[in-house]
Write an enzyme that holds these catalytic residues in place. Structure first.
Site, PDB file in Angstrom:
ATOM      1  N   THR A 181      -9.935   0.424  -9.046  1.00 30.73           N
ATOM      2  CA  THR A 181      -8.954  -0.553  -8.585  1.00 30.73           C
ATOM      3  C   THR A 181      -9.010  -1.724  -9.568  1.00 30.73           C
ATOM      4  OG1 THR A 181      -9.444   0.174  -6.354  1.00 30.73           O
ATOM      5  CG2 THR A 181      -8.322  -1.923  -6.543  1.00 30.73           C
TER       6      THR A 181
ATOM      7  N   ASN B 264      -6.343   4.206  -7.015  1.00 37.65           N
ATOM      8  CA  ASN B 264      -7.493   4.754  -6.298  1.00 37.65           C
ATOM      9  C   ASN B 264      -8.564   5.164  -7.293  1.00 37.65           C
ATOM     10  OD1 ASN B 264      -9.040   5.334  -4.064  1.00 37.65           O
ATOM     11  ND2 ASN B 264      -8.375   7.445  -3.965  1.00 37.65           N
TER      12      ASN B 264
ATOM     13  N   SER C 213      -7.789   0.980   3.525  1.00 34.98           N
ATOM     14  CA  SER C 213      -8.256   0.484   2.239  1.00 34.98           C
ATOM     15  C   SER C 213      -9.456  -0.426   2.432  1.00 34.98           C
ATOM     16  CB  SER C 213      -7.134  -0.295   1.542  1.00 34.98           C
ATOM     17  OG  SER C 213      -7.613  -0.970   0.401  1.00 34.98           O
ATOM     18  N   SER C 214     -10.231  -0.590   1.361  1.00 32.11           N
ATOM     19  CA  SER C 214     -11.316  -1.576   1.349  1.00 32.11           C
ATOM     20  C   SER C 214     -10.932  -2.840   0.599  1.00 32.11           C
ATOM     21  CB  SER C 214     -12.565  -0.967   0.701  1.00 32.11           C
ATOM     22  OG  SER C 214     -13.071   0.101   1.455  1.00 32.11           O
TER      23      SER C 214
ATOM     24  N   GLY D  10     -13.590  -1.624  -6.728  1.00 34.00           N
ATOM     25  CA  GLY D  10     -14.900  -1.062  -6.432  1.00 34.00           C
ATOM     26  C   GLY D  10     -14.952  -0.145  -5.237  1.00 34.00           C
TER      27      GLY D  10
ATOM     28  N   ARG E 216       0.836  -1.196   0.000  1.00 31.50           N
ATOM     29  CA  ARG E 216       0.000   0.000   0.000  1.00 31.50           C
ATOM     30  C   ARG E 216       0.876   1.252   0.000  1.00 31.50           C
ATOM     31  NH1 ARG E 216      -4.895   2.122  -1.276  1.00 31.50           N
ATOM     32  NH2 ARG E 216      -6.078   2.965   0.466  1.00 31.50           N
TER      33      ARG E 216
ATOM     34  N   THR F 232      -4.213  -0.812  -7.111  1.00 30.22           N
ATOM     35  CA  THR F 232      -5.012   0.356  -7.450  1.00 30.22           C
ATOM     36  C   THR F 232      -4.188   1.626  -7.587  1.00 30.22           C
ATOM     37  OG1 THR F 232      -6.962   1.636  -6.773  1.00 30.22           O
ATOM     38  CG2 THR F 232      -5.470   0.920  -5.033  1.00 30.22           C
TER      39      THR F 232
END
Length: 584
Positions: free
Chosen positions: A395, A415, A466-467, A487, A115, A413
């Site tokens: 992403t 973003n 993050s998701s 998403g 990340r 990603t």
């Protein structure tokens, strides 16, 4: 590795909350007047030995060729990542970051966090004006939106520990692809045309290759050549990490930061490290679940929702019936409230993972669901009590299984679509806008409507929440499902639905990724509904019970591999994009 057991609640007690009388078999559940029929879809891709499912046919082709040449799943992951950086500029990247989860043929599992991080010059209130208000657009586009990239460091770390083929052999296909060019798909041509104004705005005096030469719109089938990116990839091929974080590439990146007012410095590039982390483990029905730990919120949230749904016989309740939607939605809204309050970078503060995945805690949370299938207004829901206090649709994800049984689930990603819209002059790659995934101001929603708190505030060197939810399920000690999706805030709920589709509803891989989706994230208090996800009568029933339905355009790009009991690999490639499953 952390592992969490699931609690049980008598099904009769849970079903008493609904006005419907649940049917007695899965087949009859699908025939119910309130349930949506199983989604129609093309046949899934089948393979006997190995498979790659990614967001672009060129990347899937390159990954499959690496496997056929004797590479393992980790080699293929490196090759696919760099191929996506060429063929999928909206999300594939070397200027962004992500998370990778693996499960090897011997049963061990791990995860790699690459990340992005906040530059050393970043500060908590850097996107606020003198009155303390958020300056619109400052964290979402342009040079100040850029975090220190992690993708190249992540791929170098993966190859060093687990790769089999040589590093140059894995990079060369992406170099060749960028050099010779490739035909644009209709979706990518439309995306580049839509973003042209932003490319011109954020790259003054430097018209990037993503703008059609001579002006006008890109057409499907036009060849996109990326010579500057090819030279950058060549440096990475020949020099490894130093080909990106030092030397000519770093010089070009830092020149752009200085010119445009960005914050990334040579010290940020030198200090960046990808981190190996212990994955989270849980169990759902008779499947073991392996998923990502913080600073991804996805794994914690996914396991919480699975805990809350474990006692509910969803197959009996029916596919997308008001009863099933009620339980899924109520679990989602409670989990997203916790996410906003407690989750952040574990290197910068206490993230109460043990408590969030505690049996009694989630029993209490599930017990607050209202009776008779009625909605609980999100305004009535706060994060759970007695715990320590303390992101894009563009992403991309890929799933890989090799002939030895190694499995990789990787989500990566920039973003937002095309990230910050800043293309490094002379280097040809897009930079991320990941700084928006921090809580720019506590309680203020980000670009995806996600609300965050102080646990996710900006700090130098910190990883933004993050998701992303790369996930692997095993059954009887063997890989059963590799899943993930882009998403933004919808990632977690889409991954949840992929698991429910396979485990509870018996759908095949292509049905799972094709099926219209539902999503709730606590705030705003809306149930997003893709076209076809709910029958009209089900929509009326849910509205009558207090749910606010929000018709939404399609989201996410689920790319999954389902391993059938006989070992056949079943690939599901999301038709919302150019996603492709290939194998042999």
């Amino acid at each position: 590795m952390m592992k969490y057991r699931l609690f049980t609640i008598p099904l009769a007690l849970l079903l008493a909350c609904s006005a419907e009388r649940p049917v007695t078999s899965t087949s009859r559940a699908f025939e119910g007047s309130l349930g949506t029929p199983p989604p129609k879809a093309a046949a899934p891709k089948l393979a006997r030995y190995a498979m790659v499912v990614s967001a672009h046919p060129e990347a899937s082709r390159i990954g499959t060729q690496i496997l056929q040449r004797g590479g393992n799943a980790y080699d293929a992951a490196v090759a696919v990542q760099f191929a996506l950086a060429v063929a999928l500029p909206a999300a594939g990247n070397i200027g962004g970051g992500g998370f990778l989860l693996y499960r090897d043929r011997n049963g061990s599992a791990g995860s790699l966090d690459f990340r992005e991080t906040a530059p050393a010059a970043a500060s908590r209130d850097m996107y606020l004006d003198k009155q303390g208000n958020v300056v619109p657009g400052l964290s979402t586009a342009g040079p100040l939106a850029v975090g220190t990239p992690g993708t190249v460091a992540g791929m170098v770390a993966l190859h060093k520990l687990m790769g089999k083929l040589s590093w140059p052999a894995l990079l060369q296909p992406a170099v060749a692809l960028a050099t010779r060019g490739f035909p644009l798909t209709a979706k990518e041509a439309a995306g580049l045309n839509k973003t042209r104004v932003d490319f011109e705005k954020y790259n003054p005096g430097n018209v990037p290759a993503y703008v059609r030469p001579g002006g006008g719109d890109w057409q499907p089938g036009d060849t996109l050549r990326l010579p500057e990116l090819a030279r950058t990839l060549t440096r990475i091929r020949d020099q490894g990490r130093a080909g990106f974080y030092r030397g000519e590439t770093a010089r070009l990146l830092l020149n752009e930061m200085k010119r445009a007012g960005g914050l990334v410095s040579q010290a940020d590039l030198d200090s960046y490290r990808a981190k190996w982390r212990e994955p989270l483990r849980g169990r759902y029905r008779d499947y073991d679940v392996i998923t990502m730990a913080p600073p991804s919120s996805g794994g914690v949230a996914l396991l919480q929702m699975l805990q809350m749904l474990e006692p509910v016989d969803l197959a009996q309740a029916g596919y997308h019936t008001p009863l099933a939607v009620h339980y899924i939605t109520e679990a989602e809204r409670r989990v997203y409230a916790d996410r906003a309050t407690y989750l952040g970078d574990p290197d910068f503060g206490l993230v109460p993972i043990q408590k969030l995945l505690d049996v009694d805690y989630n029993r209490q949370r599930a017990g607050t669901m209202r009776s008779r299938g009625r909605a609980t207004p999100s305004s009535d829901i706060v994060a759970g009590a007695n715990l320590p206090s303390y992101e894009s649709n563009e992403t991309t994800h890929f799933s890989i299984i090799d002939a030895l049984g190694n499995a990789v689930s990787c989500t990566t990603t920039l973003n937002g679509g095309y990230g910050s819209k800043v293309v490094v002059p002379g280097a040809g790659f897009l930079l991320n806008n990941e700084m928006d995934d921090f809580s720019v101001k506590a309680g203020t929603p980000n670009a995806y409507g996600l609300t965050g708190g102080t646990a996710n505030s900006i700090a130098p060197g910190k990883r933004m929440l993050s998701s992303m939810t790369p996930t692997i399920l095993t059954h009887n000690g063997k890989v059963a499902l590799v899943t993930g999706t882009p998403g933004g805030s919808t990632i977690i709920t889409s991954v949840l639905q992929s698991i429910l589709g396979i485990v509870d509803y018996g759908l095949n891989a292509q049905q799972v990724v094709t099926a219209p989706r539902l999503h709730h994230q606590w705030m705003p208090d809306l149930l997003d509904v893709e076209a076809g996800a709910l029958l009209p009568v089900a929509q009326d029933t849910l509205r009558a019970r207090g749910y606010q339905l929000n018709p939404a355009l399609p989201w996410g790009r689920l790319d999954i591999i389902h391993v059938q009991p006989d070992g056949t690999l079943e690939g599901g490639a999301d038709p919302r994009g150019d996603d492709t499953a290939l194998g042999y």
